[in-house]
Design a protein around this motif. Structure first.
Motif, PDB file in Angstrom:
ATOM      1  N   LYS A  52      -8.764  -4.534   0.647  1.00 16.14           N
ATOM      2  CA  LYS A  52      -8.107  -3.244   0.475  1.00 16.14           C
ATOM      3  C   LYS A  52      -8.922  -2.124   1.115  1.00 16.14           C
ATOM      4  N   THR A  53      -9.729  -2.485   2.112  1.00 14.96           N
ATOM      5  CA  THR A  53     -10.631  -1.505   2.707  1.00 14.96           C
ATOM      6  C   THR A  53      -9.889  -0.372   3.397  1.00 14.96           C
TER       7      THR A  53
ATOM      8  N   ASP B 297       0.808  -1.227   0.000  1.00 23.29           N
ATOM      9  CA  ASP B 297       0.000   0.000   0.000  1.00 23.29           C
ATOM     10  C   ASP B 297       0.839   1.275   0.000  1.00 23.29           C
TER      11      ASP B 297
ATOM     12  N   LYS C 230      -0.134  -0.272  -8.324  1.00 27.52           N
ATOM     13  CA  LYS C 230      -1.248  -0.772  -7.522  1.00 27.52           C
ATOM     14  C   LYS C 230      -0.788  -1.874  -6.574  1.00 27.52           C
TER      15      LYS C 230
ATOM     16  N   GLN D  54      -8.716   7.357   0.680  1.00 29.99           N
ATOM     17  CA  GLN D  54      -8.694   8.141  -0.555  1.00 29.99           C
ATOM     18  C   GLN D  54      -9.354   9.507  -0.351  1.00 29.99           C
TER      19      GLN D  54
ATOM     20  N   ARG E 252      -4.316  11.530  -4.486  1.00 29.59           N
ATOM     21  CA  ARG E 252      -5.306  10.515  -4.096  1.00 29.59           C
ATOM     22  C   ARG E 252      -5.371  10.287  -2.585  1.00 29.59           C
ATOM     23  N   TYR E 253      -4.283  10.581  -1.856  1.00 30.13           N
ATOM     24  CA  TYR E 253      -4.227  10.208  -0.444  1.00 30.13           C
ATOM     25  C   TYR E 253      -3.629  11.329   0.390  1.00 30.13           C
TER      26      TYR E 253
ATOM     27  N   GLU F 282      -8.581   2.027   0.649  1.00 29.02           N
ATOM     28  CA  GLU F 282      -9.718   2.683  -0.001  1.00 29.02           C
ATOM     29  C   GLU F 282     -10.358   3.731   0.906  1.00 29.02           C
ATOM     30  N   SER F 283     -10.327   3.493   2.215  1.00 27.95           N
ATOM     31  CA  SER F 283     -10.953   4.427   3.152  1.00 27.95           C
ATOM     32  C   SER F 283     -10.160   5.730   3.268  1.00 27.95           C
TER      33      SER F 283
END
Length: 358
Positions: free
Chosen positions: A349-350, A274, A285, A356, A328-329, A353-354
């Motif tokens: 990948k929660t 990540d 990715k 972003q 993105r982050y 994704e949380s």
């Protein structure tokens, strides 16, 4: 996970002890929800050559300027999040030895292994739980976790004394893996159009973190109901996996499908974590992956994790942030980030994704 978490919130049961006990039905805690079971989600079996295989021979002299190698790695990181490497510079005899010495460790009596039992404070030692939430779903596997770098984190009291060769072999394996990861980081940087040392500098230069987890997956009487390791992406930077090429079990998510990885003999499977996805602003990715259980064969793997220095703020490289590709982050340290998986255990990948920016 707070600093006061000195022990697991419930008794830790060795999966190997369950398997050796001859059970025919797995305990309920190991049964996955229907939507997560291998029999329900299914998988595609594709030719192993479809998983990218990169020959690092042209980098063996220290060069990171080989355009074909850089392009192959960059494409693999964009499309798959993982690739296999051959001619990687790690001694074949050492790869065989590290698997052999840890197989011997896992054959020790349970009471001997439990002398090195781990806790949630550092995870060093022998264990079965990955998350610290009480009552969480469990995976069909045991592991041994230890730190390689920084040296201040290394606790040799948690390293096995038996087999006698284990410490020496593991130390040398760690040294060679750090060198391999350093070369791969150069290639990844060039593949992003950045200076060769960019990612290494962002990881802390010579002050990176490195650790190793030996995974042991015993035979399972009901492999269609559980997983050796639940679906997740790795929270760190790079993962270099020495897989058991006799027993395929690693699967990676490609779109809506799960693909079984068939390791090339003598190769390593390298996957993006990540933190590389964050630094590359999602150009590269991190790959979601899981491990199947087997009814007929035990399986073992050695995962080497190459991570950023724990207290450095990491965010997308400004060179990779554009109007067409905005940031993105948000910035976060690796210590802050990995608290999630230490609490929750593997959860797809929660976590990434949380975070972003919407």
């Amino acid at each position: 996970m707070g600093s006061q978490m000195y022990d697991w919130p419930e008794p830790v049961v060795s999966v190997q002890s369950l398997a050796d006990g001859g059970i025919s039905v797995i305990p309920e805690r190991y049964i996955k929800p229907p939507e997560d079971r291998p029999a329900t989600t299914g998988a595609l079996s594709i030719p192993e050559q479809c998983i990218p295989v990169v020959d690092l021979a042209k980098l063996s002299a220290g060069s990171s300027e080989c355009p074909a190698t850089i392009l192959s790695v960059a494409n693999a990181c964009r499309e798959w999040g993982l690739f296999q490497v051959v001619n990687h510079g790690v001694e074949a005899e050492l790869m065989t030895a590290v698997m052999a010495t840890w197989r011997e460790f896992f054959k020790l009596p349970l009471e001997e292994k439990r002398k090195l039992a781990n806790s949630p404070t550092t995870y060093e030692g022998y264990g079965s739980l990955l998350g610290v939430e009480k009552g969480a779903s469990l995976d069909w596997g045991d592991y041994f976790f230890l730190y390689i770098l920084p040296s201040s984190h290394k606790n040799h009291d948690k390293w096995p004394n038996y087999p006698p060769s284990c410490r020496e072999i593991t130390e040398e394996y760690g040294r060679q893996m750090v060198a391999l990861c350093g070369n791969v980081m150069k290639v990844l940087s060039k593949g992003l159009g950045l200076e060769v040392g960019f990612l290494q500098e962002k990881f802390g230069g010579d002050e990176i973190g490195a650790c190793l987890r030996v995974n042991y997956y015993p035979k399972c009487p009901q492999p269609d109901l559980t997983l050796g390791l639940s679906a997740h992406s790795d929270p760190g930077g790079l993962t270099v996996l020495l897989a058991d090429d006799r027993v395929p079990g690693l699967q990676v998510r490609k779109g809506a499908s799960w693909i079984t990885v068939h390791p090339v003999t003598g190769a390593f499977v390298i996957n993006i974590g990540d933190q590389i996805q964050v630094l590359s602003n999602a150009v590269y990715k991190s790959v979601e992956h899981r491990v199947l259980a087997s009814e007929t064969k035990e399986r073992m793997s050695v995962a080497f994790f190459y991570n950023p220095r724990a207290d450095l703020l990491l965010e997308p490289a400004r060179e990779l942030v554009t109007k067409e590709r905005p940031q993105r982050y948000d910035a976060m340290t690796f210590t802050q980030y990995r608290l999630h998986i230490r609490n929750k255990g593997p959860s797809g990948k929660t976590q990434l994704e949380s975070l972003q920016i919407t």
